[in-house]
Design a protein around this motif. Structure first.
Motif, PDB file in Angstrom:
ATOM      1  N   VAL A  15      -0.866  -3.939  10.321  1.00  7.13           N
ATOM      2  CA  VAL A  15      -2.068  -3.608   9.558  1.00  7.13           C
ATOM      3  C   VAL A  15      -1.805  -2.215   8.987  1.00  7.13           C
ATOM      4  O   VAL A  15      -2.337  -1.220   9.459  1.00  7.13           O
ATOM      5  CB  VAL A  15      -3.317  -3.614  10.473  1.00  7.13           C
ATOM      6  N   VAL A  16      -0.945  -2.183   7.974  1.00  4.02           N
ATOM      7  CA  VAL A  16      -0.472  -0.902   7.443  1.00  4.02           C
ATOM      8  C   VAL A  16      -0.359  -0.959   5.925  1.00  4.02           C
ATOM      9  O   VAL A  16      -0.275  -2.037   5.343  1.00  4.02           O
ATOM     10  CB  VAL A  16       0.914  -0.530   8.036  1.00  4.02           C
ATOM     11  N   GLN A  17      -0.318   0.211   5.324  1.00  2.40           N
ATOM     12  CA  GLN A  17      -0.121   0.340   3.884  1.00  2.40           C
ATOM     13  C   GLN A  17       1.126   1.168   3.562  1.00  2.40           C
ATOM     14  O   GLN A  17       1.493   1.289   2.402  1.00  2.40           O
ATOM     15  CB  GLN A  17      -1.343   1.015   3.250  1.00  2.40           C
ATOM     16  N   ASP A  18       1.763   1.745   4.594  1.00  3.12           N
ATOM     17  CA  ASP A  18       2.863   2.680   4.358  1.00  3.12           C
ATOM     18  C   ASP A  18       4.148   2.008   3.877  1.00  3.12           C
ATOM     19  O   ASP A  18       4.969   2.639   3.234  1.00  3.12           O
ATOM     20  CB  ASP A  18       3.145   3.512   5.614  1.00  3.12           C
ATOM     21  N   ARG A  19       4.327   0.744   4.210  1.00  2.00           N
ATOM     22  CA  ARG A  19       5.496  -0.013   3.760  1.00  2.00           C
ATOM     23  C   ARG A  19       5.154  -1.488   3.843  1.00  2.00           C
ATOM     24  O   ARG A  19       4.137  -1.864   4.413  1.00  2.00           O
ATOM     25  CB  ARG A  19       6.731   0.336   4.587  1.00  2.00           C
ATOM     26  N   HIS A  20       6.002  -2.316   3.286  1.00  2.00           N
ATOM     27  CA  HIS A  20       5.724  -3.754   3.293  1.00  2.00           C
ATOM     28  C   HIS A  20       5.708  -4.260   4.735  1.00  2.00           C
ATOM     29  O   HIS A  20       6.600  -3.914   5.516  1.00  2.00           O
ATOM     30  CB  HIS A  20       6.780  -4.508   2.475  1.00  2.00           C
ATOM     31  N   PRO A  21       4.706  -5.039   5.116  1.00  2.00           N
ATOM     32  CA  PRO A  21       4.616  -5.520   6.494  1.00  2.00           C
ATOM     33  C   PRO A  21       5.864  -6.271   6.968  1.00  2.00           C
ATOM     34  O   PRO A  21       6.217  -6.206   8.146  1.00  2.00           O
ATOM     35  CB  PRO A  21       3.394  -6.450   6.467  1.00  2.00           C
TER      36      PRO A  21
END
Length: 99
Positions: A15-21
Motif C-alpha cells: 500500500v505504497v506510492q513510492d514505487r511500483h508495488p
C-alpha cells in the motif's frame, strides 16, 4: 508443532506510492527463493511447503525484509493448512487439475 509437511500461501499487497508495488512483491519473492523452501509463485500469491517452523520463518522473513527495506505499508494475506497426523502438500490438492 509437529514435523509434518504443511503448506501455506502468502500474498503481499504493498500500500505504497513510492514505487511500483510489483517491485516490492518481486523482492519479497526473492526472499522466499533464497530460503531454500519449496515454493510456487502464482499470479496472486506464492504457495510455500515445508515443516511448520520453516514455513513460518519464511513468512516472518518476508515481513521483516519489507519492514527493514522501508516499505511504508503492506498487507500480508496468509493461509496455512495443517494436518495433525501427516503431511499435506499442494500437489495433493492440485495434481488432478494439471494437464
Amino acid at each position: 508443532m509437529h514435523d509434518f509437511i504443511i503448506n501455506a500461501s502468502i500474498q503481499i499487497v504493498p500500500v505504497v506510492q513510492d514505487r511500483h508495488p510489483y517491485e516490492w512483491v518481486d523482492e519479497a519473492i526473492a526472499v522466499i527463493q533464497q530460503s531454500g523452501i519449496k515454493y510456487e509463485v502464482g499470479a496472486f500469491n506464492t504457495v510455500l511447503e515445508g515443516r511448520y517452523e520453516d514455513v513460518m520463518k519464511v513468512i516472518d522473513d518476508v515481513n521483516e525484509f519489507l519492514y527493514f527495506k522501508g516499505c511504508s505499508e503492506w498487507i500480508s494475506n496468509v493461509q496455512i493448512q495443517i494436518r495433525s497426523n501427516g503431511d499435506i502438500t499442494a500437489n495433493e490438492k492440485t495434481d488432478k487439475f494439471r494437464q
